[in-house]
Enzyme design. Structure first.
Site, PDB file in Angstrom:
ATOM      1  N   CYS A 200      -3.525  -0.410 -16.845  1.00 18.78           N
ATOM      2  CA  CYS A 200      -3.416   0.605 -15.801  1.00 18.78           C
ATOM      3  C   CYS A 200      -2.830  -0.066 -14.573  1.00 18.78           C
ATOM      4  O   CYS A 200      -3.408  -0.973 -14.005  1.00 18.78           O
ATOM      5  CB  CYS A 200      -4.770   1.240 -15.499  1.00 18.78           C
ATOM      6  SG  CYS A 200      -6.036   0.114 -14.943  1.00 18.78           S
TER       7      CYS A 200
ATOM      8  N   HIS B 163       0.831  -1.206   0.000  1.00 16.45           N
ATOM      9  CA  HIS B 163       0.000   0.000   0.000  1.00 16.45           C
ATOM     10  C   HIS B 163       0.865   1.255   0.000  1.00 16.45           C
ATOM     11  O   HIS B 163       0.678   2.165  -0.812  1.00 16.45           O
ATOM     12  CB  HIS B 163      -0.920  -0.034   1.228  1.00 16.45           C
ATOM     13  CG  HIS B 163      -1.780   1.184   1.355  1.00 16.45           C
ATOM     14  ND1 HIS B 163      -1.427   2.265   2.123  1.00 16.45           N
ATOM     15  CD2 HIS B 163      -2.960   1.498   0.787  1.00 16.45           C
ATOM     16  CE1 HIS B 163      -2.364   3.194   2.036  1.00 16.45           C
ATOM     17  NE2 HIS B 163      -3.308   2.745   1.238  1.00 16.45           N
TER      18      HIS B 163
END
Lengths: 858, 858
Positions: B813, B436
């Site tokens: 993406c 993250h």
């Protein structure tokens, strides 16, 4: 009229040899013709085609009516449904068409006034309800009004009914038999097109354009002076398939009266519970048996007969395949084949593999009262009764007391395994068909219901709150039905399975024809014995981690995980080695030379560590470590997505000493058992969670080195195979690389499904029901393999692996190995074997045989 | 001798036009020939072939020695390495071969006694160390012994050295120049084959059979009466590529002395720090500039020259491409192309896309003192200095005070996002290249070091314990270097990036040639502005969930999750709608008609809920709910493997009101901005985590319905595209089905990699280093795309989707969009665009241009 219309007319007289295809005239028409062809006594009948019946629904009666003569001759007629497929059902039969005041008078002579009036009343009621859409209740009231001291005056009831009909419908009750017939035909045709009928048969598998034919048949009355009556009979047991008389007979009755009024009805054969046809009228009983035998030979199946006795003569109105459970079906099929009526292949093809489920586990008796208190996902079949317990410890205590218990958990973890072994069934609030509880329970053959979301389980308070608010507590008795997912209050009667006789014969036939090997998944010596009892071809998956969850071993495993130095680590490994070796010795001793595929340690290490603070405290004490150190280590090992973390071969590469210990345990066990039994054992060692060729090379070189060392140390010769478990999409795609170094590949389709869909089996329960209900997935892909996605990956892997290594063995080990559609896919994809829970291997064997018997699809 | 041996002899005289392929004679040989061809002054030289040098290593001197005449004429010679590739290095040059007592006497006349003795002593030392393997230190001791009052007596040193050599080696120091030459050649050849040399050049990318040629060159002395000396020069700045003089000169020196003794060495151009060649001998400086310009033209590149001045004349011994950073390289390439020396294509091809990284972020100055206190994984490039803070709140407070800070966490969660926005850099103890922290930091262009496992972070105590035990606390200043993963104490000097001038020109050339679109990933209006500043072709990924983590919105989101009734749910949605709409209005206003692809809500709902008891308490208070209810709900939503749980489209199907709200927000924003700006906007709406066609149908029909409603309500015309994010292997395999209903597909290669490998990016850090070190994965597949596995799935999807829907747009993406090898794959696979963090779009643009310029591989 052209030739084809000539060949298949709107209405055809049913005669021996008549050409009445089911899709044109329905299944009952075909049945009647077959009965006639076998020279059995069937009343004269005609069949209207499906197309004609569609016209009837539009009140188009342009069809020919060849039964007009019979109508005019004053014969009573029935109109019966003849759907294209029996399974789809159809509207109820309408009897006694043609009845009117004149005919009543004619019949009064042979039958008597009251019986003739009773028939007439019954017809008026039936017609009024089914054609006129009036309420049956109103006619019951009329009959009651006309009854004095328990004796009905049917004559008065007829008059009042006719008046009531005219009142309600503003038209007189039709007395013209032809008009009655047309209206009856129209009403059945319209009923077939109703929305609720469509939904009902849709649920039974009917397509939206399912068609109905109609039969018009001359009546055999069933009432009269002398022995008249009707009934249903089959001479095989529904539950066991053994020869016995099953059915009911009712004197002075028509149609299905005997089944509807079982209080008044008689048994067929002599029975201590009441009078029987065999006693009342032995000749008719004997004749019925004879007719059943003829029908069995004509249809090459045990049949259920609908019959009417008219003045002593037995007439057949219909014959359908005898009712049967899965167990009964197997017995019947085996006897039919033994009697030469069908081939063994045909016998194998008639049984749905899934239906074996009910044979393999105890079942709730069909007669039991069902007090359902919850419903979840039926995760492992069979029924189990026991007192509720809320922890593994309580389950063990319960077992120690000799008390059956059901382990009730929000969800299970590996810590619960010992408790699961002690329990008779598992109930969880969360989880899906392949949650931990479900998988382990199926492996153990333990009935299990998971994801029972309509109850609230509080394990700390040891209580379950039902949907309505009622609370059950520890010790309350419940019963799980793993097939349906039902949870029942109390202890309904259970029926135990028997696997001998016909079942064994049947399975041996399956083995004759199947090409696919069927192995069992087994983790403990008990599992191995169970697998052998089920007659497996070998063991396809030994999950070695299950050996570490036993009390004594778990502690050593934890010591290994907490070891700070090489010395400590080696000390723990030295303790684990003999435990592993002894397990393997026992397994190899049981299985002999049958192949055994052992998977090296797979789960992430944190699965071996405690999860509650109390357990951590006690672990810290037992290891003489500060609690903070224990907590930090557990914290360090915690993963966001354990399914995708440091497990399987990743562990084998980053902590190679564990795999080395396991390999040594295997090889030392092989050497010992080979020596002791004078046999040769070739263990299969499987590397889990592979995604790259180099992983295999690294593990293989270490295992090879251990093997060399053991060969020298024990002065023995070892033969073994190293292979991989294909669980990641990448392993499937790169099978061409990986197969260069491997003797076998086994598809772990649970994990492969998880990764292909990006779908955790533990978390899928939350939305899987919605998904299946909305048709997003045709079925839970953890239940029946996703042929389009997972199947394609398997096919890619099979093709690429075979291209570089034609000798490679390919198998599947996972829940899908016990699912018939998945087994069929494995057969076609060219796998060598499937492996599943021993309890499901019969299903796999039958599915494999059926796959082999089917003509290939291309 | 056959023709080919004739053509490429063992030894070849280097002359203009000589055919000396690098693979046969090494790169330096080719360089010298090129210098000669450009008519530059280079001393006479010969090259021994790689094959011949291999013989030298075996003491096989059967080769021809065409330099024998020079040797006999008393010329001093040097032996220099000429590896097949400059980058692989090579053994050190040996100078002054041929020196002996006789020659010393000859040289004493022009040079003076002491210089001649010095040269002789230097040669004896060099030869004794490199050929005789004696210790250099011993000769320094001899020299010291022969030094009085700081003046060395080289004559005495020569005598003692010769005696010492004979003592140590049991043989006289060779005086025969031919013998010296052969031994020198042998010693360099043997040095090349040494183990440590092999390891060293292996690390630089050399293959195991890398070959070495050797050059024998006549010496230009560099010492003598008058202006003699040697040095290194390039006339472009290493760091900026601008024109400047870089290098050093040392009078009365040889070889690389000037670079080794920078204290004594002179600058090239005038410099306030000390004397320079330009001042000492302006003619030589001007000549050197002139020669550099000739060399630049000859080699079509800025070159670094190795030169010697002999009695005022400048000689070149070697020319290699000028040293340069990424930034310098771009400036040089642009100027070379502008000057017409290379084409724009060639300019684009010379720059490694990765090297742009250092241009795009501040860097630690090369001159800074580095006090490294830890090392982790360099997750987001650039350097950042600040005071340590241990919570998001502290980071915000720090920002409010205008103080730079580094957010230090064990790992980050979405709750930390606001803190990350406030911080100058992120440091975590756990996590890998796509954790993250890493992903968010790269998205923000924030320097980030993750997985710094050698430190122990205690966020509660607000301290960091270093490996040695030292403890740093809140407020202590550290500096992160995101490129290397280094963590430094204090605040070393940073160098800021400048993106104007040459960089912009260079990127515009990349845009001329590339076929692949390059979009940016952007979540907030700030990101959108950033993306536009970087000149993207559109936005390829808007992660709408990031809009819900703002303080005010998170509360409403939580209210939505806790809503018990439809009313409550609708109330929360009604609050969220205008927030979403306003975000979209701002985004569309910024981007105008450029395409924007908006992903509907993706993460599991529990990501929006608090994880600590304190936060739950405060949530319970703010919602007026009992704590137990909050805890139960959070418990209910917790998942074993959130990555594989109820997220993405699964949420969209089971809780459709959220997607409906988002769709409405998008459409209302489009209508408003179209009206306000008079432009037409076609938003792309992307459905995440798809695995089956029916998922798309269900969401699409709802989105279409919302669009119809908004069109009617606002009396406007909406044009939009609905597509899917391909993140599961199944979506790729079933692309043929799915593409029937979709206008575009965008590969989410982070998740696709996770699922293809069965590898959680959050947990991969634990073993990824081992895996890459052991060669299991050639590279971290989250860093550079796994072409073999993930790439195959993408290719399958592209082919199947195009087959059913040739108009479909395909993009990527994810982090891989900023990796050059992955971009090259996307180009070849036929994708329309890649999308990545705006900060990495220049890398993608260059990589796309390079891919387009390369000849296709098949």
């Amino acid at each position: 009229m052209d030739g084809s219309a000539q060949k298949y007319p709107d209405c055809i007289a049913l005669l021996p040899g008549a050409d009445v295809p089911c899709e044109l005239y329905g299944a009952r028409a075909a049945s009647i013709v077959d009965l006639m062809a076998a020279d059995l006594p069937v009343p004269k009948a005609w069949a209207f085609s499906v197309e004609t019946v569609r016209k009837f629904a539009r009140s188009d009666f342009s069809a020919e009516f060849p039964m007009t003569d019979a109508v005019r001759a004053g014969r009573l007629l029935s109109v019966r449904a003849s759907a294209q497929d029996r399974a789809w059902g159809g509207p109820e039969t309408l009897l006694n068409i043609g009845m009117n005041a004149d005919l009543r008078d004619v019949l009064a002579k042979p039958l008597g006034e009251n019986r003739a009036d009773a028939l007439y009343f019954r017809f008026i009621q039936d017609y009024a309800v089914k054609v006129g859409r009036l309420d049956a209740e109103d006619f019951e009231i009329i009959l009651e009004r006309c009854t004095r001291a328990g004796v009905p005056n049917f004559g008065a009831a007829v008059q009042q009914s006719l008046a009531f009909f005219e009142d309600e419908t503003d038209s007189a009750f039709p007395s013209d038999p032809e008009l009655q017939l047309r209206q009856a035909l129209r009403s059945l045709a319209v009923a077939w097109g109703g929305t609720s009928a469509k939904i009902l048969r849709g649920a039974l598998g009917a397509p939206s354009d399912a068609g109905l034919g109609l039969i018009v048949q001359e009546m055999v009355l069933g009432v009269g002076r002398g022995e008249f009556g009707s009934g249903i009979a089959q001479f095989v047991s529904v539950g066991t398939g053994e020869k016995t008389a099953f059915g009911r007979y009712l004197s002075q009755s028509q149609g299905r009266d005997a089944m509807e009024d079982t209080q008044k009805a008689q048994f067929l054969a002599k029975d201590p519970r009441g009078p029987s046809l065999e006693e009342i009228y032995p000749e008719a009983f004997a004749r019925l048996q004879e007719l059943a035998e003829y029908a069995r030979k004509a249809f090459c199946d045990d049949m259920q007969l609908e019959f009417t006795i008219e003045d002593g003569a037995v007439w057949l109105l219909d014959a359908i395949p005898a009712e049967r459970t899965g167990r009964g079906a197997v017995t019947m099929a085996v006897r039919l084949a033994t009697d030469g009526l069908i081939t063994r292949q045909a016998a194998l093809q008639t049984i749905s593999p899934k239906s074996l489920n009910e044979i393999l586990h105890p079942q709730i008796s069909a007669k039991a009262v069902r007090d359902r208190i919850a419903n979840g996902i039926g995760a492992s079949p069979g029924a189990a009764t026991g007192r509720m317990v809320f922890s593994a410890t309580a389950a063990q205590a319960s077992e120690a007391r000799g008390e059956a218990c059901i382990l009730v958990r929000v969800e299970t973890t590996p810590d619960d395994i010992r408790g699961m072994h002690s329990a008779n069934g598992i109930l969880t609030e969360r989880g899906g068909i392949t949650s931990h509880a479900a998988v382990v329970a199926r492996g153990m053959g333990l009935p299990c219901v998971v994801g029972a979301a309509d109850i609230d389980i509080d394990t700390r308070a040891r209580k379950v709150t039902l949907k309505g608010g009622e609370v059950l507590g520890e010790g309350d008795v419940i019963t799980l039905e793993g097939g349906t997912g039902d949870v029942l209050r109390g202890a309904p009667d259970l029926v135990q399975p028997e696997l001998g006789g016909a079942f064994q014969t049947f399975m041996s036939w399956a083995d004759e024809f199947r090409k696919l090997g069927v192995r069992g998944n087994a983790d403990t010596p008990e599992d191995f014995r169970m697998a052998q009892a089920f007659g497996v071809d070998g063991i396809g998956l030994v999950r070695t981690e299950h050996m570490f969850f036993d009390e004594g071993r778990l502690t050593v495993m934890r010591e290994l995980i907490f070891a700070d130095s090489d010395n400590d680590r080696q000390a723990a490994l030295n303790l684990l080695l003999p435990m592993q070796r002894d397990d393997f010795i026992e397994m190899f001793t049981i299985m002999g030379e049958l192949p055994v595929c052992i998977r090296l340690l797979d789960p992430p290490l944190h699965e071996f560590l405690p999860s509650t603070r109390e357990e951590m405290q006690s672990l810290a004490e037992s290891m003489g470590l500060p609690l903070s150190k224990v907590m930090t280590r557990i914290d360090d090992l915690t993963e966001f997505n354990p399914m995708l973390g440091t497990r399987g071969v990743r562990l084998g590469i980053t902590a190679p000493e564990i795999y080395e210990m396991q390999a040594r345990g295997i090889f030392e066990a092989v050497a010992k058992v080979q020596n002791a039994k004078g046999i040769s054992i070739k263990p299969e060692i499987m590397i889990p969670l592979v995604s790259a060729k180099r992983e295999v090379e690294l593990v293989k070189s270490r295992v090879d080195a251990v093997a060399s060392a053991v060969q020298v140390e024990l002065n023995t010769k070892l033969d073994y195979a190293i292979g991989v478990m294909v669980e990641t999409p990448r392993a499937a795609l790169r099978a061409g690389d990986i197969a260069q170094n491997t003797a076998f590949m086994s598809f772990g389709t649970n994990d492969l499904t998880q990764m292909t869909y990006g779908l955790s089996r533990d978390d899928a329960g939350r939305f899987m029901r919605d998904y299946v209900a909305l048709g997003v997935f045709p079925e839970d892909p953890f239940h029946s393999m996703d042929i389009d996605g997972v199947g394609e990956l398997i096919q890619i892997a099979v093709d690429r692996a075979n291209a570089v290594n034609p000798d490679i063995k390919m198998g599947l080990c996972g829940e899908h190995g016990g699912d018939s559609a998945s087994v069929a896919f494995c057969h076609e994809a060219g796998l060598d074997y499937v492996s599943c829970s021993p309890f499901r291997t019969p299903i796999a064997r039958l599915a494999a045989a059926q796959a082999a018997l089917n003509v290939p699809k291309n």
